[in-house]
Design an enzyme around this catalytic site. Structure first.
Site, mmCIF file in Angstrom:
data_model
loop_
_atom_site.group_PDB
_atom_site.id
_atom_site.type_symbol
_atom_site.label_atom_id
_atom_site.label_comp_id
_atom_site.label_asym_id
_atom_site.label_seq_id
_atom_site.Cartn_x
_atom_site.Cartn_y
_atom_site.Cartn_z
ATOM 1 N N ARG A 187 0.815 -1.210 0.000
ATOM 2 C CA ARG A 187 0.000 0.000 0.000
ATOM 3 C C ARG A 187 0.859 1.275 0.000
ATOM 4 O O ARG A 187 0.514 2.261 -0.621
ATOM 5 C CB ARG A 187 -0.875 -0.018 1.249
ATOM 6 N N LYS B 195 -0.003 -19.823 6.516
ATOM 7 C CA LYS B 195 -0.990 -19.828 7.580
ATOM 8 C C LYS B 195 -1.193 -18.440 8.224
ATOM 9 O O LYS B 195 -0.258 -17.665 8.208
ATOM 10 C CB LYS B 195 -0.611 -20.867 8.623
ATOM 11 N N HIS C 212 6.028 -23.797 7.168
ATOM 12 C CA HIS C 212 7.489 -23.666 7.131
ATOM 13 C C HIS C 212 8.189 -24.859 7.784
ATOM 14 O O HIS C 212 9.364 -25.087 7.561
ATOM 15 C CB HIS C 212 7.946 -22.309 7.695
ATOM 16 N N LYS D 172 12.034 -27.418 6.902
ATOM 17 C CA LYS D 172 13.159 -27.653 7.816
ATOM 18 C C LYS D 172 13.944 -28.869 7.346
ATOM 19 O O LYS D 172 13.366 -29.888 6.964
ATOM 20 C CB LYS D 172 12.654 -27.866 9.251
ATOM 21 N N HIS E 43 1.828 -27.476 11.871
ATOM 22 C CA HIS E 43 3.179 -28.021 12.005
ATOM 23 C C HIS E 43 3.199 -29.422 12.633
ATOM 24 O O HIS E 43 3.839 -30.337 12.121
ATOM 25 C CB HIS E 43 4.055 -27.095 12.862
HETATM 26 C C1 BG6 Z 1 4.850 -20.242 13.762
HETATM 27 C C2 BG6 Z 1 3.960 -19.942 14.943
HETATM 28 O O1 BG6 Z 1 4.105 -20.815 12.727
HETATM 29 O O2 BG6 Z 1 5.880 -21.135 14.167
HETATM 30 C C3 BG6 Z 1 4.764 -19.372 16.081
HETATM 31 O O3 BG6 Z 1 2.953 -19.021 14.568
HETATM 32 C C4 BG6 Z 1 5.930 -20.267 16.417
HETATM 33 O O4 BG6 Z 1 3.946 -19.193 17.221
HETATM 34 C C5 BG6 Z 1 6.735 -20.630 15.174
HETATM 35 O O5 BG6 Z 1 6.759 -19.587 17.342
HETATM 36 C C6 BG6 Z 1 7.782 -21.679 15.488
HETATM 37 O O6 BG6 Z 1 8.621 -21.834 14.382
HETATM 38 P P1 BG6 Z 1 10.122 -22.283 14.556
HETATM 39 O O7 BG6 Z 1 10.612 -22.434 13.161
HETATM 40 O O8 BG6 Z 1 10.811 -21.213 15.327
HETATM 41 O O9 BG6 Z 1 10.097 -23.577 15.318
#
Ligand code: BG6
Length: 483
Positions: free
Chosen positions: A51, A148, A178, A182, A240
């Site tokens: 924006r 998400k 994500h 990993k 996750h």
């Molecule tokens: C995110 C969550 O998707 O993943 C967070 O919204 C969380 O609350 C994070 O802290 C953890 O990711 P990672 O890669 O640090 O384990």
């Protein structure tokens, strides 16, 4: 060993919400690191769209500043940084209106890979997809990337899938989790399916139970507004933890390709027994060890939102019937530690004296920190004096085994390059997301209907007592949360 760089085609990547937090912290630094690794083809471009009114020169200055903050090592390779900055363009856009779409269309090249990364709030996903479609910007080969929260329940997830599906085919939609990016999560598949050693034992005949832990030492400070509406079940378990569960439990896919892998994950979710509330624990941290309580950061001072979840999960299929999977995740726990522990059964008969008896083996797949694998084995204690047994770890840290440079630690680097490559294996398919919500929704409803408070636990502890009890009553115990 240095990681192999697999080239990708030149691309135009449009980041919607390019001036936002995710873009500055994760997406732009990840792209820079891929460029530094030599993976970004010369005539690729990153187009910021947001924006804020500014031109490309303004955006370049903005990114230069933001890299200094979030990718401080960028200054060590000034020539790469300058090439990266030169690859940036910017165009202001109104996601909810019509301003800016024509200039965007003009900017994007038709003859390169096009990807649209929606680094914006979920309420804009449908709006932007629609505008990319009606303004004739997206082609049948363009890719759209979302992350998400992909809905907050089954109905909203279905609605989102429908809206995206009106404008893009499933093969164009990249839903990021994500955790799938990993290193060790992918290694889980390599360990299982590229070695003949474990797979014959990977079933209820030999596995007593599985523990999946994602423990965080951070709290919710700064994110209280979002988190209080979400809670650990929506924030971590539906996505996750479910992905980790699926990859651990799934059947071997016939091939390592996107739909084969996703079909197998989906079958696991479909085989999950409905959760019994008595097999679940929700907790909320209170002050401890000098750290504030959850409530101090929550929007609602009487919040019942859970910052910790533990579940006992049963999978009703031939491979896993009778072998529970215990899942736990929480904030403000003793340490940041994520692992999958496969606890094998005791040997069927002990030839050693009972006093020498040791438990069966445990295979621990460590996601973070220090990614690696440990197999706990029973051996003879050295020295004379008879047969005494002891447990030792067969330990492998990936960084030690392969060299620190071989480990690409950031999930976004891998996932963004997979988008460009057109490989959806590490992305969630729409039906997977919906099935996961369908399984979680009844528990959300049951917890919302229950007026009791989540079980308290001290900040810096291993979680609530009730979580310990969940395993104790089955004659089992959690592994220590430690680094
Ligand atoms: C995110 C969550 O998707 O993943 C967070 O919204 C969380 O609350 C994070 O802290 C953890 O990711 P990672 O890669 O640090 O384990």
């Amino acid at each position: 060993m240095v990681s192999r760089v697999i080239p990708v085609s030149p691309f135009d990547l449009v980041i919607f919400g390019a001036t936002g937090d995710l873009s500055r912290r994760k997406i732009l630094p990840a792209l820079f690191r891929r460029m530094r690794a030599g993976q970004m083809p010369e005539n690729s471009r990153i187009i910021g769209a947001a924006r804020t009114k500014m031109d490309s020169a303004g955006f370049r200055d903005f990114v230069r500043e933001s890299m200094a903050e979030f990718e401080p090592t960028a200054k060590d390779t000034p020539e790469v940084l300058e090439t990266f900055i030169a690859a940036l363009e910017y165009t202001p856009i109104d996601a909810m209106g019509d301003a800016g779409w024509k200039p965007l269309k003009k900017l994007i090249r038709k003859d390169t890979v096009q990807a649209f990364y929606l680094s914006v709030g979920p309420s804009l996903f449908g709006e932007i997809a629609h505008r990319l479609h009606v303004h004739g910007i997206a082609t049948p080969e363009s890719r759209i990337v979302v992350e998400k929260p992909l809905g907050h329940d089954l109905a909203s997830a279905k609605d989102l899938n429908k809206r995206l599906g009106e404008c893009f085919e499933e093969h164009q939609i990249y839903r990021i989790d994500h955790y799938l990016g990993k290193e060790t999560v992918q290694n889980l598949m390599a360990i299982r399916f590229a070695n003949a050693l474990f797979e014959p034992l990977w079933n209820s005949k030999y596995v007593d139970h599985v523990q999946i832990t994602v423990a965080e030492s951070i709290g919710v400070e700064g994110r209280g507004g979002y988190y209080d509406k979400s809670g650990a079940l929506r924030d971590m378990v539906q996505n996750h933890m479910m992905q980790l569960l699926c990859l651990t439990a799934m059947e071997p896919p016939a091939k390592f390709n996107a739909d084969f892998v996703r079909d197998e994950k989906l079958k696991v979710i479909r085989a999950l027994d409905p959760l019994k509330v008595s097999d679940t624990v929700r907790g909320q941290y209170r002050a401890g060890g000098g750290e504030a309580s959850y409530i101090e950061h929550a929007e609602n001072p009487d919040s019942h939102t859970e910052s910790f979840v533990a579940l006992k999960v049963n999978i009703s299929n031939w491979r896993w019937a009778g072998t529970p999977f215990y899942l736990r995740t929480g904030k403000r726990l003793r340490a940041r530690m994520s692992e999958i522990a496969v606890v094998f059964k005791d040997p069927p008969h002990s030839i050693f004296e009972e006093s020498n008896h040791r438990k069966g083996n445990t295979l621990i797949i460590r996601l973070q920190p220090d990614e690696g694998i440990t197999l706990r084995m029973t051996i003879k204690e050295p020295g004379p004096g008879g047969m005494r047994l002891t447990e030792v770890p067969l330990d492998m840290s990936f960084a030690d085994a392969l060299g620190p440079d071989a480990i690409v630690t950031d999930a976004y680097e891998r996932l963004i390059m997979d988008v460009i490559r057109g490989d959806q294996t590490l992305f969630m398919r729409g039906d997977e997301v919906e099935e996961a919500w369908a399984w979680i929704d009844p528990l959300i409803a049951a917890w919302e209907a229950d007026s009791s408070k989540p079980a308290p636990y001290d900040a810096g502890s291993s979680g609530p007592e009730d979580a310990l009890a969940l395993l104790h009553r089955d004659g089992r115990r959690w592994r220590e949360i430690d680094v």
